[in-house]
Design an enzyme around this catalytic site. Sequence first.
Site, PDB file in Angstrom:
ATOM      1  N   VAL A 113       0.908  -1.058  -0.088  1.00  0.00           N
ATOM      2  CA  VAL A 113      -0.093   0.095  -0.011  1.00  0.00           C
ATOM      3  C   VAL A 113       0.927   1.295   0.040  1.00  0.00           C
ATOM      4  CG1 VAL A 113      -1.805   1.238   1.290  1.00  0.00           C
ATOM      5  CG2 VAL A 113      -1.860  -1.149   1.198  1.00  0.00           C
ATOM      6  N   VAL A 117       2.699   3.221  -5.949  1.00  0.00           N
ATOM      7  CA  VAL A 117       3.996   4.023  -5.184  1.00  0.00           C
ATOM      8  C   VAL A 117       4.787   2.670  -4.484  1.00  0.00           C
ATOM      9  CG1 VAL A 117       5.132   5.383  -3.580  1.00  0.00           C
ATOM     10  CG2 VAL A 117       3.230   6.144  -4.721  1.00  0.00           C
ATOM     11  N   CYS A 118       4.109   2.078  -3.390  1.00  0.00           N
ATOM     12  CA  CYS A 118       4.738   1.293  -2.560  1.00  0.00           C
ATOM     13  C   CYS A 118       5.089  -0.299  -3.331  1.00  0.00           C
ATOM     14  CB  CYS A 118       4.125   0.999  -1.218  1.00  0.00           C
ATOM     15  SG  CYS A 118       3.694   2.558  -0.359  1.00  0.00           S
ATOM     16  N   LEU A 119       4.021  -0.701  -3.905  1.00  0.00           N
ATOM     17  CA  LEU A 119       4.414  -2.205  -4.429  1.00  0.00           C
ATOM     18  C   LEU A 119       4.866  -2.241  -6.004  1.00  0.00           C
ATOM     19  CD1 LEU A 119       3.392  -5.230  -4.385  1.00  0.00           C
ATOM     20  CD2 LEU A 119       1.198  -4.347  -5.435  1.00  0.00           C
TER      21      LEU A 119
END
Length: 201
Positions: A113, A117-119
């Site tokens: 999440v 951006v994060c994954l």
Amino acid sequence: MTNQYFTAENSALLLIDHQVGTMQLIKNIDKELAAKQSIALAKMAKILGMPVVITSSQEENAQGPILPEIAEILPEAYEARVKRPGVVNAWAYKEFHDAVVATGRKNLIMAGVTTDVCLIFPAIDAATEGFAVQAVMDASGSPSDLSEEFSRQRMHDAGVVLTATNTLMAEIAQDWSTPTGQQLIGLLFTDVFPALGAEIA
């Protein structure tokens, strides 16, 4: 990416930035659903004894701490979590990369999440490095449908397999009649699809 099925023996679970503040950014799906599915993945890993690497970013800021349910289910992985000071791409952060390599697993189950951006970046980089990556999309989410769509397309184009929690659990279980399969189907009916479980009952 190989065509080898993911199993408890050849896979590791990576939970990226499932933090109480960051979860609020999910708008493309119900954020409570994404939280529930990420917690179900944690329970799956615990049942299977699967290696887990948890990472967070700037917990002291608006992102906040890791979801408390995940911390409770996986206390050892939580204590060993990689706390990034601000590096966006977890794969580019040496401590996280080293922790993943240390699992000895070449099949990586990732959820993060936000997706956009994060994954996306660690999923693509891991696939580029030769890991087989499955991204669990209902345990991840983005601030908009558009950013989610583009992120999914980029990951798919890079060789990342997009999946859902129930599909992944079915692949891992292989046979519902085994003791492990029974535990996983129970998890599906109690945590992933409780309404369906109630209908069957």
